[in-house]
Design a protein around this motif. Structure first.
Motif, PDB file in Angstrom:
ATOM      1  N   TYR A  60     -27.135  -0.014 -43.424  1.00 37.69           N
ATOM      2  CA  TYR A  60     -27.052   1.248 -42.012  1.00 37.69           C
ATOM      3  C   TYR A  60     -27.629   2.407 -42.445  1.00 37.69           C
ATOM      4  O   TYR A  60     -26.909   2.713 -43.445  1.00 37.69           O
ATOM      5  CB  TYR A  60     -26.379   0.682 -41.884  1.00 37.69           C
ATOM      6  CG  TYR A  60     -25.463  -0.260 -41.132  1.00 37.69           C
ATOM      7  CD1 TYR A  60     -25.647  -0.886 -40.072  1.00 37.69           C
ATOM      8  CD2 TYR A  60     -24.627  -1.348 -42.563  1.00 37.69           C
ATOM      9  CE1 TYR A  60     -25.126  -2.741 -40.296  1.00 37.69           C
ATOM     10  CE2 TYR A  60     -24.262  -2.520 -42.137  1.00 37.69           C
ATOM     11  CZ  TYR A  60     -24.395  -2.790 -40.652  1.00 37.69           C
ATOM     12  OH  TYR A  60     -24.164  -4.508 -40.467  1.00 37.69           O
ATOM     13  N   GLU A 105     -24.968   4.572 -38.863  1.00 42.45           N
ATOM     14  CA  GLU A 105     -25.080   3.881 -37.607  1.00 42.45           C
ATOM     15  C   GLU A 105     -24.805   2.819 -37.370  1.00 42.45           C
ATOM     16  O   GLU A 105     -25.450   2.399 -38.599  1.00 42.45           O
ATOM     17  CB  GLU A 105     -26.752   4.565 -36.916  1.00 42.45           C
ATOM     18  CG  GLU A 105     -26.785   4.064 -36.008  1.00 42.45           C
ATOM     19  CD  GLU A 105     -28.582   4.429 -35.543  1.00 42.45           C
ATOM     20  OE1 GLU A 105     -28.826   5.070 -34.760  1.00 42.45           O
ATOM     21  OE2 GLU A 105     -29.277   4.725 -36.509  1.00 42.45           O
ATOM     22  N   MET A 145     -25.501  -1.200 -28.569  1.00 44.72           N
ATOM     23  CA  MET A 145     -26.452  -0.188 -28.906  1.00 44.72           C
ATOM     24  C   MET A 145     -26.336   0.747 -29.882  1.00 44.72           C
ATOM     25  O   MET A 145     -24.778   1.060 -30.036  1.00 44.72           O
ATOM     26  CB  MET A 145     -26.013   0.483 -27.312  1.00 44.72           C
ATOM     27  CG  MET A 145     -27.235   1.907 -27.637  1.00 44.72           C
ATOM     28  SD  MET A 145     -27.016   2.707 -26.035  1.00 44.72           S
ATOM     29  CE  MET A 145     -27.699   4.765 -26.698  1.00 44.72           C
ATOM     30  N   ALA A 146     -27.133   1.179 -31.065  1.00 47.09           N
ATOM     31  CA  ALA A 146     -25.883   1.651 -32.343  1.00 47.09           C
ATOM     32  C   ALA A 146     -25.675   2.960 -31.360  1.00 47.09           C
ATOM     33  O   ALA A 146     -25.953   3.490 -30.878  1.00 47.09           O
ATOM     34  CB  ALA A 146     -27.459   2.311 -32.834  1.00 47.09           C
ATOM     35  N   GLN A 147     -24.774   3.104 -32.330  1.00 51.39           N
ATOM     36  CA  GLN A 147     -24.021   4.343 -32.603  1.00 51.39           C
ATOM     37  C   GLN A 147     -23.535   5.274 -33.780  1.00 51.39           C
ATOM     38  O   GLN A 147     -23.275   4.698 -34.997  1.00 51.39           O
ATOM     39  CB  GLN A 147     -22.359   4.497 -31.673  1.00 51.39           C
ATOM     40  CG  GLN A 147     -22.002   3.436 -32.470  1.00 51.39           C
ATOM     41  CD  GLN A 147     -20.599   3.826 -31.282  1.00 51.39           C
ATOM     42  OE1 GLN A 147     -19.989   4.684 -30.333  1.00 51.39           O
ATOM     43  NE2 GLN A 147     -19.291   2.585 -31.066  1.00 51.39           N
ATOM     44  N   TRP A 148     -23.170   6.512 -34.123  1.00 52.52           N
ATOM     45  CA  TRP A 148     -22.943   6.960 -35.135  1.00 52.52           C
ATOM     46  C   TRP A 148     -22.016   7.048 -35.778  1.00 52.52           C
ATOM     47  O   TRP A 148     -20.637   7.735 -34.385  1.00 52.52           O
ATOM     48  CB  TRP A 148     -23.739   8.590 -34.879  1.00 52.52           C
ATOM     49  CG  TRP A 148     -25.222   8.744 -35.721  1.00 52.52           C
ATOM     50  CD1 TRP A 148     -26.592   8.994 -34.458  1.00 52.52           C
ATOM     51  CD2 TRP A 148     -26.078   8.532 -36.884  1.00 52.52           C
ATOM     52  NE1 TRP A 148     -26.892   8.670 -35.386  1.00 52.52           N
ATOM     53  CE2 TRP A 148     -27.058   7.998 -35.957  1.00 52.52           C
ATOM     54  CE3 TRP A 148     -25.426   8.128 -37.947  1.00 52.52           C
ATOM     55  CZ2 TRP A 148     -27.880   8.484 -37.539  1.00 52.52           C
ATOM     56  CZ3 TRP A 148     -26.660   7.489 -39.270  1.00 52.52           C
ATOM     57  CH2 TRP A 148     -27.483   8.047 -38.805  1.00 52.52           C
TER      58      TRP A 148
END
Lengths: 103, 359
Positions: free
Chosen positions: A90, A102, A1-4
Motif C-alpha cells: 500500500y 492509502e 474507493m481508496a482513502q488515506w
C-alpha cells in the motif's frame, strides 16, 4: 474507493523495524527502512497467515517469525520459501511527522 | 485407549483440522521486542567459523582414513568422519533450512543443498515437511516428522542409530522422485509449483550415486562409498541420539512447546555437531533465533520453561521409562513441572488432548 489513513507517528517505528496497524477489520504491517522511508504491506504472511509484527526486518526484507518466509516489503515480492505468494503493498506518505497509508 | 493414525491422510489428520489443532496459535513466552530483535540478528561469522572447522575436520579424517585403508587403523578416522557426515549434516540441514545459520542467504542455501545430499533428504520435500513440523509440532496426522509414534516402534528406532530405515526411505523416495513421481503424502505438504524441483534434485542425486557406485566397481573397492553414501549409516548415531530427546515421551496434540519439546544441556562437542538444537523448546518457540544465540535465548526465558535435563544421561533416564510405558499404554506421557516463575499451562486448551498425564 481508496482513502488515506493516519496510521502512526514516524517515531513509533525504529529504523529497520515494523509495527502492526489494524484498521476497519484489516491488519497491516508498517515498516521503517534503513534509509528512513516508510512502507506498508498486508500484516499476515501469505504462507500460513501468521502476523509479521514479530518478524525480523533486515534491510528491505521482512522475515516471517513462524517459518522464516521472506518478502521484500517495498514490492511485496516473496523472496524465500515457504512463501510462494506475494504480499499486497500500500502507498504511504509522511506529513507532519505522521505516517499515512492509502487503503 | 485411543489408537493413533500418524498418516497425513488418515482420520487423525482430519480431526486435527476439524478441532482447530492444525495451524493453531501456540504459546510464546513474553520477550520484549527490543531483546527479541537483538536475539534474532543474523551474522555470518559463527557459521563460517563452524563450517571451516567442519569441512576441515572432514577432509582430515577422510584423508587419513583413505591413507590407512584397508587397515583397521583407519576405523577411528572413519568413525569420526562418519559422525560429521551422517550427524553434523543433519543439524546443518536443519539450521540452513530455516535460513538462520548464516546472514547471507546464498551461504544458507549452499550448505542446505550439501547437507540435504549427505542426509539423503530431498531439499525441497524436506523443507516443506519441516515447515509442517513447525506449524503442527507433534500433532498426530499433521506432523510428518514424529519419531516416537505411539506405541513406539523400538526396533525401527534402534535400527536408525545406524541410519538403516532412514537411508532405505531416502533412497526409495529418491528413486520414486527420479522416476518423475511424488508420493501422495508428500503431495499434501509440497505445493504443486515446487514439485518439479523435487524430481530434478532426485535425478541429479541419482546420477551422483551411480557415479560413486561405478567408481567403486571400477576400483573393486568400497572405498568411494566410505566417503559418500555409507557414512549416512555408520555416522548416524549421534543425530539419532540427540534427535530422540527432542520430543520423546512428551505430550502430543498440544499447542505449547513446553509440553512437547525438551531442552537438554550437552557437552561442547555434541553442541557443535548438533548446532545447539539441544535448546529445543527455545528453538520451536522462536525459530527465528540463530543457533549461536540459543544459549542467550535460553537464559532470557528459562524462568518460563520446565527445568532442562542436565545431560544425555539425565534426559534418557527421564524418557526411557515413559517410552516403555507407552508400549502398553499409548496415552501415557510425561508432563513436566513448570517453575513457580512460569505462566501455567493452559489446561483448558489441552485437557482433551492430554487426557490423564503421568504422575
Amino acid at each position: 474507493m481508496a482513502q488515506w489513513i493516519d496510521a502512526c507517528s514516524t517515531d513509533d517505528i525504529e529504523e529497520e523495524d515494523l509495527i502492526r496497524f489494524d484498521h476497519a477489520g484489516r491488519t497491516f504491517a508498517i515498516y521503517h527502512s534503513p534509509d528512513g522511508d516508510f512502507f506498508c504491506t498486508d500484516g499476515l504472511c501469505t504462507h500460513e497467515h501468521v502476523h509479521l509484527e514479530d518478524g525480523l526486518v533486515m534491510e528491505y526484507e521482512i522475515e516471517c517469525p513462524k517459518h522464516n518466509a521472506t518478502f521484500d516489503y517495498r514490492t511485496g515480492e516473496a523472496m524465500r520459501a515457504p512463501a510462494c505468494v506475494n504480499l499486497n503493498t500500500y502507498k504511504t506518505k509522511v506529513e507532519g511527522g505522521r505516517v499515512w497509508i492509502e487503503v | 485407549m485411543a489408537k493413533r493414525d500418524y498418516s497425513m491422510l488418515g482420520p487423525d489428520a482430519r480431526r486435527a483440522v476439524e478441532t482447530g489443532l492444525a495451524a493453531a496459535e501456540w504459546y510464546h513466552t513474553d520477550v520484549p521486542r527490543k531483546e527479541m530483535k537483538a536475539l534474532m540478528q543474523r551474522s555470518d561469522g559463527p557459521a563460517i567459523r563452524d563450517t571451516i572447522i567442519l569441512f576441515g575436520a572432514m577432509i582430515l579424517f577422510a584423508g587419513v582414513g583413505i591413507a590407512l585403508w584397508p587397515s583397521w587403523w583407519s576405523a577411528p578416522f572413519w568413525l569420526a568422519y562418519g559422525v560429521l557426515f551422517g550427524s553434523a549434516m543433519d543439524s546443518r540441514w536443519h539450521e540452513c533450512g530455516h535460513g538462520t545459520a548464516f546472514k547471507t542467504r546464498h551461504y544458507n542455501d549452499w550448505m542446505y543443498q550439501i547437507a540435504s545430499f549427505c542426509m539423503i533428504r530431498n531439499p525441497v520435500t524436506w523443507r516443506w515437511s519441516h515447515t509442517r513440523h513447525h506449524t503442527d509440532t507433534i500433532i498426530v496426522g499433521r506432523d510428518p516428522e514424529i519419531v516416537f509414534m505411539r506405541p513406539p516402534e523400538l526396533a525401527r528406532i534402534f535400527a536408525n542409530f545406524f541410519g538403516i530405515f532412514d537411508t532405505i526411505n531416502g533412497v526409495r523416495r529418491m528413486l520414486l522422485n527420479a522416476a518423475g513421481k511424488i508420493h501422495p503424502e508428500e503431495a499434501t505438504w509440497i505445493p504443486e509449483t515446487e514439485q518439479p524441483k523435487v524430481i530434478r534434485v532426485a535425478r541429479i542425486w541419482l546420477a551422483v550415486y551411480l557415479a560413486v557406485i561405478g567408481l567403486a566397481l571400477w576400483m573393486g573397492s568400497i572405498l568411494p562409498l566410505m566417503v559418500i553414501g555409507l557414512p549416512r549409516l555408520y555416522g548416524a548415531w549421534h543425530h539419532v541420539l540427540t534427535g530422540l530427546m527432542q520430543h520423546g515421551g512428551l505430550a502430543e496434540n498440544v499447542i505449547d512447546h513446553r509440553l512437547n519439546s525438551r531442552t537438554v544441556y550437552l557437552n561442547p562437542i555434541s553442541r557443535f555437531i548438533y548446532w545447539n538444537m539441544n535448546y529445543h523448546v527455545e528453538h520451536h518457540m522462536f525459530p527465528m533465533v540463530p543457533y549461536h544465540r540459543l544459549p542467550d535465548l535460553h537464559a532470557a526465558i528459562k524462568h518460563d520453561l520446565p527445568a532442562p535435563n542436565r545431560s544425555f544421561l539425565d534426559a534418557y533416564r527421564e524418557m526411557w521409562p515413559a517410552i516403555k510405558r507407552q508400549l502398553l499404554n499409548e496415552d501415557y506421557f510425561l508432563k513436566r513441572e513448570l517453575p513457580p516463575t512460569a505462566k501455567p499451562y493452559r489446561e483448558d486448551f489441552h485437557v482433551e488432548a492430554l487426557g490423564q498425564p503421568a504422575e
